[in-house]
Design a protein around this motif. Sequence first.
Motif, short mmCIF file in Angstrom:
data_model
loop_
_atom_site.label_atom_id
_atom_site.label_comp_id
_atom_site.label_asym_id
_atom_site.label_seq_id
_atom_site.Cartn_x
_atom_site.Cartn_y
_atom_site.Cartn_z
N GLU A 253 0.83 -1.22 0.00
CA GLU A 253 0.00 0.00 0.00
C GLU A 253 0.86 1.25 0.00
OE1 GLU A 253 -2.50 -0.73 3.36
OE2 GLU A 253 -3.59 -2.32 2.29
N GLN A 254 1.96 1.19 0.74
CA GLN A 254 2.83 2.37 0.76
C GLN A 254 4.30 1.93 0.80
OE1 GLN A 254 2.05 5.25 3.87
NE2 GLN A 254 2.82 6.87 2.53
N ASN A 255 4.89 1.87 -0.36
CA ASN A 255 6.31 1.50 -0.46
C ASN A 255 7.15 2.61 0.15
OD1 ASN A 255 8.95 1.01 -1.17
ND2 ASN A 255 8.57 0.80 -3.37
N PRO A 256 7.87 2.33 1.24
CA PRO A 256 8.64 3.40 1.90
C PRO A 256 9.95 3.72 1.17
CG PRO A 256 8.99 1.33 3.05
CD PRO A 256 8.02 1.03 1.95
N LEU A 257 10.27 2.95 0.14
CA LEU A 257 11.55 3.12 -0.55
C LEU A 257 11.38 3.96 -1.82
CD1 LEU A 257 12.89 -0.56 -0.36
CD2 LEU A 257 13.07 1.28 1.35
N ALA A 258 12.49 4.46 -2.30
CA ALA A 258 12.49 5.22 -3.56
C ALA A 258 12.73 4.29 -4.75
CB ALA A 258 13.55 6.31 -3.51
N ILE A 259 12.77 3.01 -4.51
CA ILE A 259 12.99 2.02 -5.58
C ILE A 259 11.85 1.01 -5.54
CG2 ILE A 259 15.51 2.26 -5.60
CD1 ILE A 259 15.64 -0.30 -3.86
N PRO A 260 11.65 0.26 -6.62
CA PRO A 260 10.55 -0.72 -6.63
C PRO A 260 10.69 -1.74 -5.51
CG PRO A 260 11.48 -0.47 -8.85
CD PRO A 260 12.39 0.27 -7.90
N LEU A 261 9.55 -2.23 -5.10
CA LEU A 261 9.47 -3.25 -4.05
C LEU A 261 8.41 -4.22 -4.55
CD1 LEU A 261 10.61 -3.80 -1.25
CD2 LEU A 261 8.90 -2.27 -0.32
N THR A 262 8.77 -5.47 -4.73
CA THR A 262 7.87 -6.41 -5.40
C THR A 262 7.57 -7.61 -4.52
OG1 THR A 262 8.88 -5.79 -7.52
CG2 THR A 262 7.53 -7.78 -7.48
N HIS A 263 6.28 -7.93 -4.46
CA HIS A 263 5.81 -9.14 -3.76
C HIS A 263 5.90 -10.30 -4.74
CE1 HIS A 263 2.04 -11.41 -2.10
NE2 HIS A 263 3.16 -11.98 -1.73
N LEU A 264 6.85 -11.21 -4.47
CA LEU A 264 7.16 -12.28 -5.43
C LEU A 264 6.37 -13.55 -5.20
CD1 LEU A 264 11.08 -12.39 -5.43
CD2 LEU A 264 9.60 -11.43 -7.20
N GLY A 265 6.05 -13.83 -3.94
CA GLY A 265 5.41 -15.11 -3.62
C GLY A 265 5.39 -15.31 -2.11
N GLU A 266 5.30 -16.56 -1.69
CA GLU A 266 5.13 -16.87 -0.27
C GLU A 266 6.05 -17.98 0.20
OE1 GLU A 266 2.18 -14.46 -1.53
OE2 GLU A 266 2.08 -16.55 -2.19
N ILE A 267 6.35 -17.95 1.48
CA ILE A 267 7.05 -19.04 2.15
C ILE A 267 6.03 -20.13 2.48
CG2 ILE A 267 8.30 -19.70 4.26
CD1 ILE A 267 10.04 -18.02 2.45
N THR A 268 6.42 -21.40 2.30
CA THR A 268 5.53 -22.52 2.59
C THR A 268 6.19 -23.45 3.61
OG1 THR A 268 6.48 -23.85 0.79
CG2 THR A 268 4.57 -22.48 0.25
N SER A 269 5.36 -24.18 4.31
CA SER A 269 5.94 -25.08 5.32
C SER A 269 6.48 -26.35 4.68
CB SER A 269 4.90 -25.42 6.39
OG SER A 269 3.74 -25.90 5.77
N GLU A 270 6.03 -26.69 3.46
CA GLU A 270 6.61 -27.86 2.77
C GLU A 270 7.92 -27.41 2.12
OE1 GLU A 270 3.41 -26.75 1.03
OE2 GLU A 270 2.78 -27.13 3.09
N GLU A 271 8.95 -28.23 2.31
CA GLU A 271 10.23 -27.86 1.71
C GLU A 271 10.17 -27.89 0.18
OE1 GLU A 271 13.73 -29.49 3.36
OE2 GLU A 271 13.10 -29.14 5.45
N GLY A 272 11.07 -27.19 -0.45
CA GLY A 272 11.12 -27.13 -1.91
C GLY A 272 10.75 -25.74 -2.39
N ALA A 273 11.41 -25.29 -3.46
CA ALA A 273 11.12 -23.98 -4.04
C ALA A 273 10.51 -24.20 -5.42
CB ALA A 273 12.40 -23.16 -4.15
N PHE A 274 9.39 -23.52 -5.65
CA PHE A 274 8.67 -23.72 -6.91
C PHE A 274 8.37 -22.40 -7.59
CE2 PHE A 274 7.84 -27.36 -4.26
CZ PHE A 274 8.07 -28.42 -5.14
N LEU A 275 8.32 -22.47 -8.92
CA LEU A 275 7.92 -21.33 -9.73
C LEU A 275 6.49 -21.58 -10.20
CD1 LEU A 275 9.30 -18.72 -10.95
CD2 LEU A 275 9.54 -20.06 -13.05
N GLU A 276 5.59 -20.64 -9.93
CA GLU A 276 4.20 -20.79 -10.38
C GLU A 276 4.07 -20.11 -11.73
OE1 GLU A 276 1.06 -19.93 -7.46
OE2 GLU A 276 -0.03 -18.94 -9.11
N LYS A 277 3.73 -20.90 -12.75
CA LYS A 277 3.60 -20.36 -14.10
C LYS A 277 2.27 -19.60 -14.24
CE LYS A 277 4.75 -23.53 -17.23
NZ LYS A 277 4.84 -24.92 -17.78
N GLU A 278 2.15 -18.93 -15.35
CA GLU A 278 0.94 -18.13 -15.61
C GLU A 278 -0.33 -18.95 -15.49
OE1 GLU A 278 0.27 -14.88 -18.92
OE2 GLU A 278 2.29 -15.72 -19.08
N ASP A 279 -0.27 -20.23 -15.92
CA ASP A 279 -1.48 -21.08 -15.87
C ASP A 279 -1.70 -21.70 -14.50
OD1 ASP A 279 0.45 -23.02 -15.60
OD2 ASP A 279 0.09 -24.00 -17.52
#
Lengths: 308, 308
Positions: free
Chosen positions: A267-293
């Motif tokens: 809602e209010q980025n306190p920085l003068a540079i972009p700040l991006t919400h990329l995804g979430e931490i999950t309790s199951e191990e492993g890192a995944f990329l969620e595709k457009e579909d």
Amino acid sequence: MAAAFNEFELIDWIQSRCPVPPHDLLSIGDDTAVVPPQPGRELLLATDMLMEGTHFTFPPATPELAGRKALAVNLSDIAAMAGEPHSALVSLALPRSRGADFAKAVMQGLIDLAKEYRTEVIGGDTNSWEGPLVINVALLGTAPQTKSIMRSSAHAGDWIFVTGELGGSLASHHLTFTPRVREAAILKETVSLHAMIDISDGLASDLQHILTESGMGAVIRSQQIPISQRVSSELSAAERLQKAVSDGEDFELLFTVSPEEGQRLLEQNPLAIPLTHLGEITSEEGAFLEKEDGSLIPLERTGWQHQL
Amino acid sequence: MAAAFNEFELIDWIQSRCPVPPHDLLSIGDDTAVVPPQPGRELLLATDMLMEGTHFTFPPATPELAGRKALAVNLSDIAAMAGEPHSALVSLALPRSRGADFAKAVMQGLIDLAKEYRTEVIGGDTNSWEGPLVINVALLGTAPQTKSIMRSSAHAGDWIFVTGELGGSLASHHLTFTPRVREAAILKETVSLHAMIDISDGLASDLQHILTESGMGAVIRSQQIPISQRVSSELSAAERLQKAVSDGEDFELLFTVSPEEGQRLLEQNPLAIPLTHLGEITSEEGAFLEKEDGSLIPLERTGWQHQL
């Protein structure tokens, strides 16, 4: 022709460029640097060694940019702990054939950046040899006790954020990037940071460090990844994405916060540079990329591009 | 054949050799090492970069001895301030062709010495390249506030002492010397140390640092200089003396105390190694060697031998 120089002349020159430090330090010229006690603050210690031919080449690097980078990568490490840089020790293996002006230019680039970050060069070690340039910086920083932001504190459900834009740093940005020290300080004041790291090896690799240290997993949404304009527009969309995920030396901050705090940052980025919400931490191990579909593929540093 | 290795495997190996530190530190694995506040103690920061071909060669050095020396020279700097070593950051540029066992041997030599001195390896940076071995150690030490022993505190009339014996270190002793950390601590408990330095460049050079920083002069008596048995007995007396005055890398302590305290040290040497009264600090600038016949010649690093 390269001018001859000796170690003591160079040290005198360095000393003349480093005014009496603001931290009440003893300056260069004793067996060790001396820093007074830092009551209530823990000490952060970073070190990085940069070698000509590996971390920079001449050209495109200049000696000033090589010196700058040697400090900048350490400032980025202090930023990743949300600490304040304090003072630096600089060790040099100087190519003898390049002479005194080259050595001074390396130090000038480093000292100029140090001043921007209120960091004093308080000691070091100068050597010359027949080999290429090697620069080691050891950087002391401080943070309020137990307030350093570790890699190991990501919680399940945390939102994952990144500052700035990713990819294409190796062309030239890696020599001129801005260590995110101020941004980290602002974020720390604004929200409760959970885990944080600076992106030196690439988003996929460095996210994995947070996940390993925290015992967590993550999902990153491919559409959310802020691909830098430095990444060539002549590449395919999949290639551009891979570069943003896999290229190293962006030196942006990757961090996690609670969803509520994440919402506030959006809602209010306190920085003068972009700040991006990329995804979430999950309790199951492993890192995944969620595709457009909406389908998930493993987030790996390399080898997944053909799946996009 | 040299076994392949990668940075993370090496870090894991190093970590497995460094038990949970006694200082309540966070260990290797975050962006920076974290050391808790050290109330009432000032921080001593030393750094030295050692390059293969300059500071050691293989052989006679082994990888273990190269790693040992990289820490030992920094321990000697902390000793010269009468400080206590605390923790070390180690940066490596590893010759790729020499493989993992070489890298581990370097670190093993360093870690073994670290344990002897209750010093923890808390972080670092590992790299490999086509060049020779480069090792940088940044060492954190501590001392009670304002109790570090500087180079600048020599008083006129002070007696000048040296620990151990001098000369001939470059044959092999420079790889195996004992950093005088414990000796410095005992001296500091026993007497009021004025100025102190470790002898890395040779007695003549390092005495000059004390004199310059203190704005003083000195007279050293040639007969008092403790010439090491490492100096070849086939040399003339004058050549042997010159080696003791000019050879570097002895890493003994050179210090000054009041005549009263000096007398006490002569009556009861608190150390298990020789302690020699070499001469006195003078208020007139300049360093002189007093010959057997009582005449004075300038004490220079080189070029005075023919005057003996």
